[in-house]
Design a protein around this motif. Sequence first.
Motif, PDB file in Angstrom:
ATOM      1  N   LEU A  80       0.822  -1.209   0.000  1.00 35.42           N
ATOM      2  CA  LEU A  80       0.000   0.000   0.000  1.00 35.42           C
ATOM      3  C   LEU A  80       0.854   1.256   0.000  1.00 35.42           C
ATOM      4  CD1 LEU A  80      -2.814  -1.014   2.537  1.00 35.42           C
ATOM      5  CD2 LEU A  80      -3.012  -0.786   0.041  1.00 35.42           C
ATOM      6  N   ALA A  81       1.949   1.235   0.750  1.00 37.86           N
ATOM      7  CA  ALA A  81       2.819   2.417   0.815  1.00 37.86           C
ATOM      8  C   ALA A  81       3.430   2.719  -0.548  1.00 37.86           C
ATOM      9  CB  ALA A  81       3.908   2.197   1.859  1.00 37.86           C
ATOM     10  N   LEU A  82       3.859   1.686  -1.268  1.00 40.17           N
ATOM     11  CA  LEU A  82       4.450   1.906  -2.586  1.00 40.17           C
ATOM     12  C   LEU A  82       3.400   2.376  -3.592  1.00 40.17           C
ATOM     13  CD1 LEU A  82       6.915  -1.115  -2.745  1.00 40.17           C
ATOM     14  CD2 LEU A  82       7.539   1.306  -2.883  1.00 40.17           C
ATOM     15  N   LEU A  83       2.219   1.789  -3.551  1.00 43.93           N
ATOM     16  CA  LEU A  83       1.151   2.235  -4.445  1.00 43.93           C
ATOM     17  C   LEU A  83       0.791   3.688  -4.169  1.00 43.93           C
ATOM     18  CD1 LEU A  83      -1.169  -0.918  -4.328  1.00 43.93           C
ATOM     19  CD2 LEU A  83       0.265  -0.192  -6.243  1.00 43.93           C
ATOM     20  N   ARG A  84       0.787   4.051  -2.904  1.00 41.72           N
ATOM     21  CA  ARG A  84       0.496   5.431  -2.533  1.00 41.72           C
ATOM     22  C   ARG A  84       1.577   6.374  -3.037  1.00 41.72           C
ATOM     23  NH1 ARG A  84       0.558   4.717   2.739  1.00 41.72           N
ATOM     24  NH2 ARG A  84      -1.308   3.430   2.621  1.00 41.72           N
ATOM     25  N   ARG A  85       2.825   5.931  -2.920  1.00 42.97           N
ATOM     26  CA  ARG A  85       3.958   6.759  -3.346  1.00 42.97           C
ATOM     27  C   ARG A  85       3.883   7.066  -4.837  1.00 42.97           C
ATOM     28  NH1 ARG A  85      10.272   4.671  -3.213  1.00 42.97           N
ATOM     29  NH2 ARG A  85      11.154   6.345  -4.509  1.00 42.97           N
ATOM     30  N   TYR A  86       3.486   6.082  -5.628  1.00 44.94           N
ATOM     31  CA  TYR A  86       3.423   6.279  -7.080  1.00 44.94           C
ATOM     32  C   TYR A  86       2.016   6.644  -7.552  1.00 44.94           C
ATOM     33  CZ  TYR A  86       8.167   4.510  -7.510  1.00 44.94           C
ATOM     34  OH  TYR A  86       9.542   4.353  -7.411  1.00 44.94           O
ATOM     35  N   GLU A  87       1.107   6.862  -6.614  1.00 45.91           N
ATOM     36  CA  GLU A  87      -0.269   7.285  -6.909  1.00 45.91           C
ATOM     37  C   GLU A  87      -0.956   6.306  -7.862  1.00 45.91           C
ATOM     38  OE1 GLU A  87       0.127  11.293  -8.315  1.00 45.91           O
ATOM     39  OE2 GLU A  87       0.344  12.098  -6.298  1.00 45.91           O
ATOM     40  N   VAL A  88      -0.857   5.031  -7.541  1.00 46.62           N
ATOM     41  CA  VAL A  88      -1.447   3.972  -8.351  1.00 46.62           C
ATOM     42  C   VAL A  88      -2.547   3.269  -7.557  1.00 46.62           C
ATOM     43  CG1 VAL A  88      -1.011   1.699  -9.399  1.00 46.62           C
ATOM     44  CG2 VAL A  88       0.609   3.590  -9.762  1.00 46.62           C
ATOM     45  N   LYS A  89      -3.669   3.021  -8.210  1.00 50.11           N
ATOM     46  CA  LYS A  89      -4.750   2.224  -7.626  1.00 50.11           C
ATOM     47  C   LYS A  89      -4.664   0.810  -8.183  1.00 50.11           C
ATOM     48  CE  LYS A  89      -6.321   5.954  -5.679  1.00 50.11           C
ATOM     49  NZ  LYS A  89      -6.005   6.213  -4.269  1.00 50.11           N
ATOM     50  N   ALA A  90      -4.970  -0.171  -7.345  1.00 51.25           N
ATOM     51  CA  ALA A  90      -4.873  -1.573  -7.742  1.00 51.25           C
ATOM     52  C   ALA A  90      -6.112  -2.327  -7.293  1.00 51.25           C
ATOM     53  CB  ALA A  90      -3.607  -2.200  -7.154  1.00 51.25           C
ATOM     54  N   THR A  91      -6.108  -3.639  -7.516  1.00 48.40           N
ATOM     55  CA  THR A  91      -7.215  -4.507  -7.126  1.00 48.40           C
ATOM     56  C   THR A  91      -6.681  -5.578  -6.179  1.00 48.40           C
ATOM     57  OG1 THR A  91      -8.311  -4.113  -9.245  1.00 48.40           O
ATOM     58  CG2 THR A  91      -9.016  -6.046  -7.987  1.00 48.40           C
ATOM     59  N   PHE A  92      -7.314  -5.726  -5.010  1.00 47.85           N
ATOM     60  CA  PHE A  92      -6.855  -6.668  -3.993  1.00 47.85           C
ATOM     61  C   PHE A  92      -7.863  -7.819  -3.873  1.00 47.85           C
ATOM     62  CE2 PHE A  92      -4.231  -3.102  -3.088  1.00 47.85           C
ATOM     63  CZ  PHE A  92      -3.099  -3.594  -2.448  1.00 47.85           C
ATOM     64  N   CYS A  93      -7.389  -9.029  -4.135  1.00 45.21           N
ATOM     65  CA  CYS A  93      -8.207 -10.228  -4.045  1.00 45.21           C
ATOM     66  C   CYS A  93      -7.982 -10.856  -2.668  1.00 45.21           C
ATOM     67  CB  CYS A  93      -7.841 -11.203  -5.160  1.00 45.21           C
ATOM     68  SG  CYS A  93      -8.108 -10.504  -6.812  1.00 45.21           S
ATOM     69  N   LEU A  94      -8.972 -10.733  -1.797  1.00 47.03           N
ATOM     70  CA  LEU A  94      -8.816 -11.033  -0.377  1.00 47.03           C
ATOM     71  C   LEU A  94      -9.347 -12.417  -0.017  1.00 47.03           C
ATOM     72  CD1 LEU A  94     -10.026  -7.593   0.999  1.00 47.03           C
ATOM     73  CD2 LEU A  94      -7.699  -8.275   0.397  1.00 47.03           C
ATOM     74  N   VAL A  95      -8.583 -13.132   0.789  1.00 46.17           N
ATOM     75  CA  VAL A  95      -9.016 -14.411   1.346  1.00 46.17           C
ATOM     76  C   VAL A  95      -9.859 -14.122   2.587  1.00 46.17           C
ATOM     77  CG1 VAL A  95      -8.219 -16.530   2.486  1.00 46.17           C
ATOM     78  CG2 VAL A  95      -7.062 -15.694   0.411  1.00 46.17           C
ATOM     79  N   GLY A  96     -11.005 -14.779   2.704  1.00 48.61           N
ATOM     80  CA  GLY A  96     -11.945 -14.482   3.785  1.00 48.61           C
ATOM     81  C   GLY A  96     -11.350 -14.618   5.169  1.00 48.61           C
ATOM     82  N   GLU A  97     -10.609 -15.686   5.413  1.00 51.44           N
ATOM     83  CA  GLU A  97      -9.998 -15.879   6.720  1.00 51.44           C
ATOM     84  C   GLU A  97      -9.067 -14.731   7.080  1.00 51.44           C
ATOM     85  OE1 GLU A  97      -9.776 -20.685   7.475  1.00 51.44           O
ATOM     86  OE2 GLU A  97      -8.099 -19.694   6.454  1.00 51.44           O
ATOM     87  N   ASN A  98      -8.296 -14.264   6.114  1.00 50.16           N
ATOM     88  CA  ASN A  98      -7.375 -13.161   6.372  1.00 50.16           C
ATOM     89  C   ASN A  98      -8.110 -11.845   6.571  1.00 50.16           C
ATOM     90  OD1 ASN A  98      -5.202 -14.893   6.178  1.00 50.16           O
ATOM     91  ND2 ASN A  98      -4.808 -14.448   4.019  1.00 50.16           N
ATOM     92  N   ALA A  99      -9.198 -11.656   5.828  1.00 48.53           N
ATOM     93  CA  ALA A  99      -9.992 -10.440   6.004  1.00 48.53           C
ATOM     94  C   ALA A  99     -10.588 -10.393   7.403  1.00 48.53           C
ATOM     95  CB  ALA A  99     -11.096 -10.374   4.955  1.00 48.53           C
ATOM     96  N   ARG A 100     -11.038 -11.539   7.911  1.00 45.53           N
ATOM     97  CA  ARG A 100     -11.591 -11.585   9.259  1.00 45.53           C
ATOM     98  C   ARG A 100     -10.487 -11.354  10.299  1.00 45.53           C
ATOM     99  NH1 ARG A 100     -14.229 -17.096  11.448  1.00 45.53           N
ATOM    100  NH2 ARG A 100     -12.043 -17.715  11.226  1.00 45.53           N
ATOM    101  N   ARG A 101      -9.292 -11.871  10.010  1.00 42.95           N
ATOM    102  CA  ARG A 101      -8.195 -11.766  10.976  1.00 42.95           C
ATOM    103  C   ARG A 101      -7.604 -10.355  11.013  1.00 42.95           C
ATOM    104  NH1 ARG A 101      -5.431 -15.771   9.016  1.00 42.95           N
ATOM    105  NH2 ARG A 101      -6.548 -17.304  10.271  1.00 42.95           N
ATOM    106  N   TYR A 102      -7.594  -9.664   9.869  1.00 42.85           N
ATOM    107  CA  TYR A 102      -6.956  -8.342   9.795  1.00 42.85           C
ATOM    108  C   TYR A 102      -7.912  -7.313   9.196  1.00 42.85           C
ATOM    109  CZ  TYR A 102      -2.929 -11.474  10.206  1.00 42.85           C
ATOM    110  OH  TYR A 102      -2.048 -12.456  10.612  1.00 42.85           O
ATOM    111  N   PRO A 103      -9.009  -7.032   9.870  1.00 40.51           N
ATOM    112  CA  PRO A 103      -9.985  -6.082   9.310  1.00 40.51           C
ATOM    113  C   PRO A 103      -9.417  -4.685   9.124  1.00 40.51           C
ATOM    114  CG  PRO A 103     -10.479  -6.552  11.613  1.00 40.51           C
ATOM    115  CD  PRO A 103      -9.425  -7.525  11.195  1.00 40.51           C
ATOM    116  N   GLN A 104      -8.435  -4.302   9.962  1.00 42.08           N
ATOM    117  CA  GLN A 104      -7.850  -2.971   9.824  1.00 42.08           C
ATOM    118  C   GLN A 104      -7.119  -2.827   8.497  1.00 42.08           C
ATOM    119  OE1 GLN A 104      -6.751  -5.377  11.704  1.00 42.08           O
ATOM    120  NE2 GLN A 104      -4.508  -5.487  11.641  1.00 42.08           N
ATOM    121  N   LEU A 105      -6.571  -3.928   7.976  1.00 43.05           N
ATOM    122  CA  LEU A 105      -5.892  -3.871   6.683  1.00 43.05           C
ATOM    123  C   LEU A 105      -6.901  -3.801   5.542  1.00 43.05           C
ATOM    124  CD1 LEU A 105      -2.952  -6.404   7.223  1.00 43.05           C
ATOM    125  CD2 LEU A 105      -2.880  -3.895   7.268  1.00 43.05           C
TER     126      LEU A 105
END
Length: 319
Positions: free
Chosen positions: A134-159
């Motif tokens: 995220l920091a690198l994408l922000r630095r270069y002002e690029v938007k991307a697409t994140f394909c999230l695994v459900g277990e990880n989304a539940r474990r790290y909602p802040q991310l």
Amino acid sequence: MGQVNDETAVNRRGAVLARLLKARTVVPALLAVAAILTGAYSLGLAVDPYVTRPAPAAGSPSATATGAPANRPVAREPGRRNSEPMAQPVTGPNRPPLPEDRNGPFGSRMTTGMSYVALTFDDGPDPNYTPQTLALLRRYEVKATFCLVGENARRYPQLVRAIAADGHTLCNHSWNHDFGLGARGRKVIEDDLRRTNEAILAAVPDGKISYFRHPGGNWTSGAVTVAREMGMTSLHWTVDPQDWTLPGAGSIAATVNAGAHPGAIVLLHDAGGNRQGTVNALRSILPNVGRRFPLDALPAGIDQPPRFGIELPLHPGQV
């Protein structure tokens, strides 16, 4: 005879004058056509790749020889002047944001359908590599697409919230990265995708989960069908540096930098193992690919995607 000659001379002069007038109006006419077409995009009258014609009736001239409807882009018009059916929006409630790709496995998307290149990141979020990405994408002002695994989304909602807050597009990548999900029963597939969406939405209640990517690219007709019915486009890829094999940052960057082309969808990973090589490769990919092509996220949710930098008006019924 004199009268005939006079008429002939008059006819010749008229022909010459007509040619001159035609020559003098060619350039202005071309400019006028260009201006009309340019304005058509802003008015939503030009051909839009995100709109498809409803399937024709069996035996109609627009049907193929096998009976399958021709799936061609059609012009969007505020009012129809003929008996053709109105174009139906591909986007909208319970509709995927992009149409199927006839070249992709079971119709999954292999290209953005436009000139920009889409970077996609699978298997996250991860507390180590996702923030660096995220920091690198922000630095270069690029938007991307994140394909999230459900277990990880539940474990790290802040991310998940950090990804959404930066304006990136969200994608469902199954609950626990089940490679064989598409071969299971319809209810199993639906429950898996719904559970994953619920975990993502628990972190970002107003999020738009527009895409589904099958683990390993093991697509089946059943998986694509269920995803479509849930309003998600099935998302494949065109450039794969196989960063999950840990080939090193140099190899990953070289493959992406060389393989990027207009419309490419690039497969990368920000989780699922040691992804430092991928993160380091971004330091080369973002400036190098970004100099040659626009880098952007795939269109999210029911928002009408931009075309050539011009925001098209929404279709009737879209909110």
